[in-house]
Structures are given as structure tokens and as C-alpha cells.
Design a protein around this motif. Structure first.
Motif, mmCIF file in Angstrom:
data_model
loop_
_atom_site.group_PDB
_atom_site.id
_atom_site.type_symbol
_atom_site.label_atom_id
_atom_site.label_comp_id
_atom_site.label_asym_id
_atom_site.label_seq_id
_atom_site.Cartn_x
_atom_site.Cartn_y
_atom_site.Cartn_z
ATOM 1 N N LEU A 65 0.861 -1.176 0.000
ATOM 2 C CA LEU A 65 0.000 0.000 0.000
ATOM 3 C C LEU A 65 0.898 1.226 0.000
ATOM 4 O O LEU A 65 1.776 1.363 0.863
ATOM 5 C CB LEU A 65 -0.902 0.016 1.229
ATOM 6 N N ALA A 66 0.701 2.100 -0.991
ATOM 7 C CA ALA A 66 1.460 3.348 -1.073
ATOM 8 C C ALA A 66 0.504 4.519 -0.937
ATOM 9 O O ALA A 66 -0.481 4.607 -1.665
ATOM 10 C CB ALA A 66 2.206 3.426 -2.404
ATOM 11 N N MET A 67 0.783 5.397 -0.003
ATOM 12 C CA MET A 67 0.031 6.634 0.164
ATOM 13 C C MET A 67 0.868 7.758 -0.421
ATOM 14 O O MET A 67 2.059 7.869 -0.126
ATOM 15 C CB MET A 67 -0.244 6.906 1.643
ATOM 16 N N LEU A 68 0.247 8.598 -1.279
ATOM 17 C CA LEU A 68 0.945 9.693 -1.953
ATOM 18 C C LEU A 68 0.267 11.010 -1.624
ATOM 19 O O LEU A 68 -0.959 11.076 -1.578
ATOM 20 C CB LEU A 68 0.892 9.510 -3.471
ATOM 21 N N ASP A 69 1.064 12.038 -1.427
ATOM 22 C CA ASP A 69 0.548 13.385 -1.210
ATOM 23 C C ASP A 69 1.327 14.316 -2.129
ATOM 24 O O ASP A 69 2.564 14.271 -2.168
ATOM 25 C CB ASP A 69 0.736 13.795 0.253
ATOM 26 N N PHE A 150 5.473 14.521 -5.744
ATOM 27 C CA PHE A 150 4.750 13.907 -4.631
ATOM 28 C C PHE A 150 5.712 13.195 -3.698
ATOM 29 O O PHE A 150 6.815 12.818 -4.083
ATOM 30 C CB PHE A 150 3.629 12.962 -5.105
ATOM 31 N N SER A 151 5.254 13.054 -2.478
ATOM 32 C CA SER A 151 5.946 12.258 -1.471
ATOM 33 C C SER A 151 5.102 11.030 -1.218
ATOM 34 O O SER A 151 3.889 11.050 -1.447
ATOM 35 C CB SER A 151 6.102 13.054 -0.179
ATOM 36 N N ALA A 152 5.752 9.955 -0.745
ATOM 37 C CA ALA A 152 5.009 8.707 -0.561
ATOM 38 C C ALA A 152 5.481 7.944 0.663
ATOM 39 O O ALA A 152 6.631 8.074 1.087
ATOM 40 C CB ALA A 152 5.138 7.831 -1.804
ATOM 41 N N SER A 180 8.079 11.309 5.001
ATOM 42 C CA SER A 180 8.646 11.784 3.727
ATOM 43 C C SER A 180 8.473 13.292 3.587
ATOM 44 O O SER A 180 9.389 13.996 3.160
ATOM 45 C CB SER A 180 7.971 11.089 2.538
ATOM 46 N N LYS A 181 7.276 13.790 3.925
ATOM 47 C CA LYS A 181 7.005 15.228 3.808
ATOM 48 C C LYS A 181 7.953 16.034 4.713
ATOM 49 O O LYS A 181 8.462 17.074 4.309
ATOM 50 C CB LYS A 181 5.555 15.539 4.181
ATOM 51 N N HIS A 186 9.282 15.154 -1.930
ATOM 52 C CA HIS A 186 9.814 14.371 -3.056
ATOM 53 C C HIS A 186 10.606 13.153 -2.599
ATOM 54 O O HIS A 186 11.648 12.814 -3.143
ATOM 55 C CB HIS A 186 10.661 15.253 -3.973
ATOM 56 N N SER A 187 10.137 12.489 -1.554
ATOM 57 C CA SER A 187 10.835 11.284 -1.115
ATOM 58 C C SER A 187 9.820 10.176 -0.871
ATOM 59 O O SER A 187 8.627 10.408 -0.785
ATOM 60 C CB SER A 187 11.667 11.569 0.145
ATOM 61 N N ILE A 188 10.376 8.980 -0.776
ATOM 62 C CA ILE A 188 9.552 7.783 -0.570
ATOM 63 C C ILE A 188 10.130 7.055 0.624
ATOM 64 O O ILE A 188 11.323 6.746 0.665
ATOM 65 C CB ILE A 188 9.588 6.869 -1.820
ATOM 66 N N ASN A 189 9.286 6.785 1.611
ATOM 67 C CA ASN A 189 9.706 6.033 2.800
ATOM 68 C C ASN A 189 9.002 4.696 2.848
ATOM 69 O O ASN A 189 7.811 4.602 2.563
ATOM 70 C CB ASN A 189 9.390 6.818 4.082
#
Length: 190
Positions: A65-69, A150-152, A180-181, A186-189
Motif C-alpha cells: 500500500l502506497a500513500m501519496l501526497d 509527490f511524497s510517498a 517523507s514530507k 519528493h521522497s519515498i519512505n
């Protein structure tokens, strides 16, 4: 029982409810789709988790599951107005939609938040796919001078986890997203 021509009979009333059922199904379908982007909404995500993801994971597979903002979306909205912001969201949804497949599910879960569920993908494949999507979102021509990324946050969904409710995975991915935010966007954790 009723009396019919001197004989005892049963009375049944039959009503055709076909149209009512069709209308109920249409309303249910509408309630699961985001009106602006035409992506599934959070209600659809929960339903598809129950119908598709949970059986997949229960069979011993791993899903993600990936959440993106969206980063800096508020600037686009404030600078050019909400109609323009809506157009940006539609463009991003079209980028995400063209990457949607049977094993990649996409949803708009809030204002500028989206979610992906990946089946039949390794963690590395999920990260690479998200990086590719970041590039597409960043290089898309939005017709005005804006910078969108986006960050995720990504979490694994496994049946042997202590967390068994979808909301547990959602919360975990959401916490990773906000990590990430805080790291500068612009990062993915994971």
C-alpha cells in the motif's frame, strides 16, 4: 388465505423491482468513484481490499500500500485558482490511470492525496514504479509555471502481521508518507 370463488386460496403480490435494483447499483457505483478524477475513492479502496487484496494476501502473497501526497499543490491552487487546481488533479489522475492495471489499483483518497495498492510486485518494483511516476508528474506540461511532485509512504501488507485490519496498514503508510514530507518532500519512505 383468502376466499376466491368459494375456494380457499393464497394471495401473492408480485412487484417488479428491477429498476429499483438497477438504480441502487448505479448509486453504489457512484458512491465509490471520485467525481473529479474518476478514480476510485477511499470507500472503493476498502471494498477492493476486502474483495481482492485480502484474499490475495490470505493465500500467502504480499501486497503493498502506497500513500501519496502532492508536494506544493497548494501553491498551484492559490496562485491560479481552484479550477486550475482541479485541472492539475485531473492531469495527475490521468498519469496514474494510464499506469493502472489489474495488479496496480489507484485511488484518490482526499484533496491531493492518492493511494496505490500493488499486487504481484516486489518492494523494489514498487519503489521503482513510484519513482517513474514521480518523474512523469514532475515533467508533465501543466500549461502554467508550477512545480508539482509527490511524497510517498509504502507499507507491506502480509497475513502474518499483527495488523490485520486495512486501517492498520493505511495508518502505517500514512505515517511513512508524513515522514517523507518532513524530510523535505519528493521522497519515498518504506
Amino acid at each position: 388465505p383468502i376466499d376466491y370463488n368459494g375456494m380457499e386460496a393464497d394471495l401473492y403480490i408480485i412487484t417488479n423491482v428491477t429498476e429499483k435494483i438497477k438504480n441502487e447499483r448505479k448509486l453504489e457505483a457512484l458512491s465509490m468513484v471520485d467525481e473529479l478524477t474518476k478514480l476510485g475513492n477511499r470507500r472503493m479502496m476498502v471494498k477492493e481490499n476486502n474483495d481482492l487484496v485480502f484474499p490475495y494476501v490470505k493465500a500467502g502473497n504480499e501486497a503493498f500500500l502506497a500513500m501519496l501526497d502532492l508536494d506544493d499543490f497548494k501553491i498551484a491552487n492559490d496562485k491560479y485558482g481552484h479550477s486550475y487546481g482541479d485541472a492539475v488533479l485531473k492531469n495527475i489522475a490521468s498519469i496514474f490511470t494510464k499506469n493502472k492495471r489489474n495488479d496496480i489499483l489507484v485511488y484518490r483518497v482526499g484533496g491531493d492525496e492518492f493511494a496505490f495498492i500493488f499486487l504481484n510486485h516486489s518492494q523494489n518494483e514498487v519503489i521503482e514504479k513510484l519513482k517513474d511516476l514521480q518523474k512523469e508528474v514532475e515533467t508533465f506540461n501543466y500549461d502554467k509555471k508550477i512545480s508539482i511532485s509527490f511524497s510517498a509512504g509504502v507499507t507491506s501488507i502480509k497475513i502474518n502481521d499483527q495488523n490485520r485490519r486495512f486501517s492498520d496498514y493505511y495508518d502505517k503508510a500514512d505515517k511513512l508518507l508524513y515522514k517523507s514530507k518532513k524530510q523535505g518532500k519528493h521522497s519515498i519512505n518504506v
